[in-house]
Design an enzyme around this catalytic site. Structure first.
Site, short mmCIF file in Angstrom:
data_model
loop_
_atom_site.label_atom_id
_atom_site.label_comp_id
_atom_site.label_asym_id
_atom_site.label_seq_id
_atom_site.Cartn_x
_atom_site.Cartn_y
_atom_site.Cartn_z
N GLY A 134 -5.88 3.99 9.70
CA GLY A 134 -6.60 3.87 8.44
C GLY A 134 -6.25 2.56 7.77
CB CYS A 135 -5.97 1.74 4.21
SG CYS A 135 -5.51 0.40 3.12
CG PHE A 136 -4.17 -3.45 6.73
CD1 PHE A 136 -4.29 -3.61 5.37
CD2 PHE A 136 -4.89 -4.31 7.55
CE1 PHE A 136 -5.09 -4.59 4.82
CE2 PHE A 136 -5.69 -5.31 7.01
CZ PHE A 136 -5.79 -5.44 5.64
CD1 TRP A 137 -3.18 -3.27 1.99
CD2 TRP A 137 -4.25 -2.02 0.48
NE1 TRP A 137 -4.09 -4.08 1.36
CE2 TRP A 137 -4.77 -3.34 0.43
CE3 TRP A 137 -4.79 -1.06 -0.37
CZ2 TRP A 137 -5.78 -3.71 -0.45
CZ3 TRP A 137 -5.79 -1.44 -1.25
CH2 TRP A 137 -6.28 -2.75 -1.29
CB CYS A 138 -1.70 3.85 4.30
SG CYS A 138 -2.87 4.20 2.99
#
Length: 183
Positions: free
Chosen positions: A14-18
């Protein structure tokens, strides 16, 4: 620590921030870099990736010390902190760039990934089948600077509090012996 003693893992959840926020907190992880891989153009900008036109996944490249944390352990953390049963989505983030994927760097990593998935399926860890892609690692393109260390710089943002905080907490609860002291 010398570079040659480190191994590399490339994951998309998913989102690479996560995923960046989760793996920055793991003992033995020396570096986490947000970027893109698995697509069909060179040096894709974020805007093009999230538009779904490049085929890339938002990914992280992890450099880790296998004497402290193994690739297999990283994979169990990966599966515990995102939903590997939803095709091309994580919560409200939808599109092929949010797919679940393991981009392996060796035959041993491929075998480990396939074995971990088999065990999770066999143990019925998830209600639905795992749809995580297992593919050879290709070129990894580093994301623009504003995407790096996002969670640590923006913890009070609603996305961080609602989406990322629970993933970090799950890591701490499920893998407490492998978590660094807080950043």
């Amino acid at each position: 620590m010398e570079e040659q003693q480190l191994e590399k893992a490339t994951l998309a959840g998913g989102c690479f921030w996560c995923t960046e926020a989760v793996f920055q907190r793991v003992e033995g992880v020396k570096q986490v870099t947000s970027g893109f891989t698995g697509g069909n153009i060179k040096n894709p900008p974020y805007r093009e990736v999230v538009g779904g036109r490049t085929g890339h996944a938002e990914s992280i490249e992890i450099k880790f010390d296998p004497k402290i944390v193994t690739f297999e352990e990283l994979l169990y953390m990966f599966f515990a902190t995102h939903d590997p049963t939803t095709l091309n989505r994580q919560q409200n983030d939808v599109g092929t760039h949010y797919r679940s994927a393991i981009f392996y760097h060796s035959d041993a990593q491929k075998e480990t990934a396939e074995e971990v998935i088999r065990k999770l399926q066999e143990d019925k860890t998830f209600k639905d089948p795992i749809v995580t892609e297992v593919s050879p690692a290709g070129e990894f393109y580093i994301a623009e600077q504003e995407h790096h260390d996002y969670y640590n710089q923006n913890r009070n943002q609603p996305y961080c509090r609602v989406i990322i905080d629970p993933k970090v907490q799950k890591l701490k609860n499920s893998f407490s012996k492998k978590v660094k002291n807080e950043l």
